[in-house]
Design a protein around this motif. Structure first.
Motif, PDB file in Angstrom:
ATOM      1  N   ILE A 195      -3.376   3.945   6.835  1.00 27.57           N
ATOM      2  CA  ILE A 195      -2.234   3.250   7.421  1.00 27.57           C
ATOM      3  C   ILE A 195      -1.553   4.127   8.467  1.00 27.57           C
ATOM      4  O   ILE A 195      -1.198   3.666   9.557  1.00 27.57           O
ATOM      5  CB  ILE A 195      -1.215   2.831   6.326  1.00 27.57           C
ATOM      6  CG1 ILE A 195      -1.835   1.829   5.362  1.00 27.57           C
ATOM      7  CG2 ILE A 195       0.062   2.281   6.946  1.00 27.57           C
ATOM      8  CD1 ILE A 195      -2.265   0.531   5.967  1.00 27.57           C
ATOM      9  N   ARG A 196      -1.384   5.405   8.164  1.00 28.14           N
ATOM     10  CA  ARG A 196      -0.775   6.325   9.144  1.00 28.14           C
ATOM     11  C   ARG A 196      -1.593   6.369  10.434  1.00 28.14           C
ATOM     12  O   ARG A 196      -1.038   6.305  11.537  1.00 28.14           O
ATOM     13  CB  ARG A 196      -0.663   7.732   8.558  1.00 28.14           C
ATOM     14  CG  ARG A 196       0.459   7.908   7.571  1.00 28.14           C
ATOM     15  CD  ARG A 196       0.602   9.392   7.198  1.00 28.14           C
ATOM     16  NE  ARG A 196       1.230   9.562   5.922  1.00 28.14           N
ATOM     17  CZ  ARG A 196       0.610   9.581   4.737  1.00 28.14           C
ATOM     18  NH1 ARG A 196      -0.685   9.444   4.652  1.00 28.14           N
ATOM     19  NH2 ARG A 196       1.289   9.744   3.621  1.00 28.14           N
ATOM     20  N   ILE A 197      -2.896   6.492  10.279  1.00 29.83           N
ATOM     21  CA  ILE A 197      -3.777   6.549  11.453  1.00 29.83           C
ATOM     22  C   ILE A 197      -3.714   5.239  12.232  1.00 29.83           C
ATOM     23  O   ILE A 197      -3.657   5.245  13.468  1.00 29.83           O
ATOM     24  CB  ILE A 197      -5.224   6.888  11.027  1.00 29.83           C
ATOM     25  CG1 ILE A 197      -5.285   8.348  10.541  1.00 29.83           C
ATOM     26  CG2 ILE A 197      -6.214   6.663  12.169  1.00 29.83           C
ATOM     27  CD1 ILE A 197      -6.567   8.710   9.823  1.00 29.83           C
ATOM     28  N   ALA A 198      -3.695   4.116  11.528  1.00 34.25           N
ATOM     29  CA  ALA A 198      -3.609   2.807  12.195  1.00 34.25           C
ATOM     30  C   ALA A 198      -2.301   2.679  12.962  1.00 34.25           C
ATOM     31  O   ALA A 198      -2.277   2.146  14.081  1.00 34.25           O
ATOM     32  CB  ALA A 198      -3.742   1.681  11.171  1.00 34.25           C
TER      33      ALA A 198
ATOM     34  N   VAL B 266       0.829  -1.206   0.000  1.00 34.72           N
ATOM     35  CA  VAL B 266       0.000   0.000   0.000  1.00 34.72           C
ATOM     36  C   VAL B 266       0.864   1.257   0.000  1.00 34.72           C
ATOM     37  O   VAL B 266       0.588   2.223  -0.708  1.00 34.72           O
ATOM     38  CB  VAL B 266      -0.956   0.006   1.218  1.00 34.72           C
ATOM     39  CG1 VAL B 266      -1.539   1.386   1.466  1.00 34.72           C
ATOM     40  CG2 VAL B 266      -2.068  -1.015   1.017  1.00 34.72           C
ATOM     41  N   MET B 267       1.939   1.242   0.789  1.00 31.51           N
ATOM     42  CA  MET B 267       2.773   2.434   0.903  1.00 31.51           C
ATOM     43  C   MET B 267       3.528   2.734  -0.395  1.00 31.51           C
ATOM     44  O   MET B 267       4.013   3.842  -0.586  1.00 31.51           O
ATOM     45  CB  MET B 267       3.733   2.307   2.088  1.00 31.51           C
ATOM     46  CG  MET B 267       3.012   2.272   3.438  1.00 31.51           C
ATOM     47  SD  MET B 267       1.704   3.507   3.655  1.00 31.51           S
ATOM     48  CE  MET B 267       2.655   4.907   4.216  1.00 31.51           C
ATOM     49  N   SER B 268       3.584   1.759  -1.301  1.00 35.76           N
ATOM     50  CA  SER B 268       4.245   2.000  -2.585  1.00 35.76           C
ATOM     51  C   SER B 268       3.251   2.444  -3.663  1.00 35.76           C
ATOM     52  O   SER B 268       3.644   2.704  -4.793  1.00 35.76           O
ATOM     53  CB  SER B 268       4.988   0.739  -3.042  1.00 35.76           C
ATOM     54  OG  SER B 268       4.065  -0.266  -3.406  1.00 35.76           O
ATOM     55  N   THR B 269       1.963   2.553  -3.307  1.00 36.22           N
ATOM     56  CA  THR B 269       0.952   3.006  -4.267  1.00 36.22           C
ATOM     57  C   THR B 269       0.794   4.524  -4.156  1.00 36.22           C
ATOM     58  O   THR B 269       1.360   5.155  -3.270  1.00 36.22           O
ATOM     59  CB  THR B 269      -0.424   2.348  -4.006  1.00 36.22           C
ATOM     60  OG1 THR B 269      -0.967   2.888  -2.784  1.00 36.22           O
ATOM     61  CG2 THR B 269      -0.336   0.843  -3.934  1.00 36.22           C
ATOM     62  N   ASN B 270      -0.014   5.080  -5.036  1.00 37.53           N
ATOM     63  CA  ASN B 270      -0.320   6.515  -4.985  1.00 37.53           C
ATOM     64  C   ASN B 270      -1.677   6.774  -4.347  1.00 37.53           C
ATOM     65  O   ASN B 270      -2.231   7.865  -4.504  1.00 37.53           O
ATOM     66  CB  ASN B 270      -0.293   7.113  -6.404  1.00 37.53           C
ATOM     67  CG  ASN B 270       1.105   7.130  -6.975  1.00 37.53           C
ATOM     68  OD1 ASN B 270       2.062   7.352  -6.238  1.00 37.53           O
ATOM     69  ND2 ASN B 270       1.226   6.892  -8.262  1.00 37.53           N
ATOM     70  N   ASP B 271      -2.221   5.784  -3.649  1.00 35.82           N
ATOM     71  CA  ASP B 271      -3.553   5.923  -3.058  1.00 35.82           C
ATOM     72  C   ASP B 271      -3.472   6.689  -1.731  1.00 35.82           C
ATOM     73  O   ASP B 271      -3.083   6.141  -0.703  1.00 35.82           O
ATOM     74  CB  ASP B 271      -4.162   4.532  -2.842  1.00 35.82           C
ATOM     75  CG  ASP B 271      -5.637   4.607  -2.498  1.00 35.82           C
ATOM     76  OD1 ASP B 271      -6.008   5.441  -1.649  1.00 35.82           O
ATOM     77  OD2 ASP B 271      -6.409   3.825  -3.073  1.00 35.82           O
ATOM     78  N   ALA B 272      -3.839   7.952  -1.768  1.00 36.68           N
ATOM     79  CA  ALA B 272      -3.727   8.835  -0.589  1.00 36.68           C
ATOM     80  C   ALA B 272      -4.621   8.363   0.558  1.00 36.68           C
ATOM     81  O   ALA B 272      -4.227   8.442   1.724  1.00 36.68           O
ATOM     82  CB  ALA B 272      -4.067  10.267  -0.979  1.00 36.68           C
TER      83      ALA B 272
END
Length: 197
Positions: free
Chosen positions: A116-119, A104-110
């Motif tokens: 993920i940051r919040i989790a 996920v962190m390698s995608t461009n999906d903001a």
């Protein structure tokens, strides 16, 4: 959550584990779960929203299991904390959460990245709270810093352990070793840093 939506979440999670998030198409999910495109979009606006639902369901189950371990136990009992961590690490491995995070962190999906940051922050808050339970209010000024360092320590210890073995049995050894290092870290920080009044 209704049974059909839960079925789609479960089937999609299985596909994401087997194929990866990016390699799994919505059509793959439709075929594997036996639903129509209309049914999919009734529940989820996108594949990303579906992945967030998977994370939420997984974390909800983990939170309940961690809380259940505390029933009838003292929150300051470090052995309960060790069991909570072991359960979390085994769940992460079984559900391939770390691999999915990295993908996920390698995608461009903001939206996914923000989730993920919040989790991660939620996980840090849980750990900080548990550290207060275990090490006491007197050490609170140092415990957030210790929680941040401990998460890095655990992550790297588990990563190198994973390179060496696929066995979940070893997770308990890594968790116990990391917690022993944590105890020494908290003692050292509390000894060497003054409390500001």
């Amino acid at each position: 959550m209704n049974d059909r939506k839960q079925h789609v979440i479960s089937k999609a999670h299985q596909l994401f584990i087997e194929k990866g998030f990016q390699a799994t198409s919505i059509q793959d999910i439709l075929d594997f779960s036996g639903i129509s495109k209309g049914t999919f979009y009734k529940y989820f606006s996108s594949k990303s929203e579906l992945l967030i639902a998977i994370y939420k369901a997984t974390f909800k189950n983990l939170q309940k299991e961690r809380d259940d371990l505390l029933i009838g136990k003292s929150p300051s009992d470090i052995e309960v904390f060790i069991k909570q961590l072991e359960m979390q690490m085994i769940s992460n491995r079984k559900n391939k959460l770390i691999a999915l995070y990295e993908e996920v962190m390698s995608t461009n999906d903001a939206d996914l990245k923000q989730y993920i940051r919040i989790a991660r922050l939620r996980s840090l808050r849980w750990m900080f709270s548990r550290f207060i339970d275990i090490f006491g209010e007197k050490n609170k000024p140092y415990l957030l810093d210790c929680a941040i360092m401990f998460q890095g320590l655990m992550q790297h210890n588990l990563q190198y352990n994973r390179l060496a073995t696929d066995s979940n049995e070893k997770i308990s050894h890594v968790v116990r070793y990391s917690v022993n290092r944590l105890v020494k870290m908290v003692d050292e920080v509390a000894e060497n840093l003054p409390v500001h009044k």
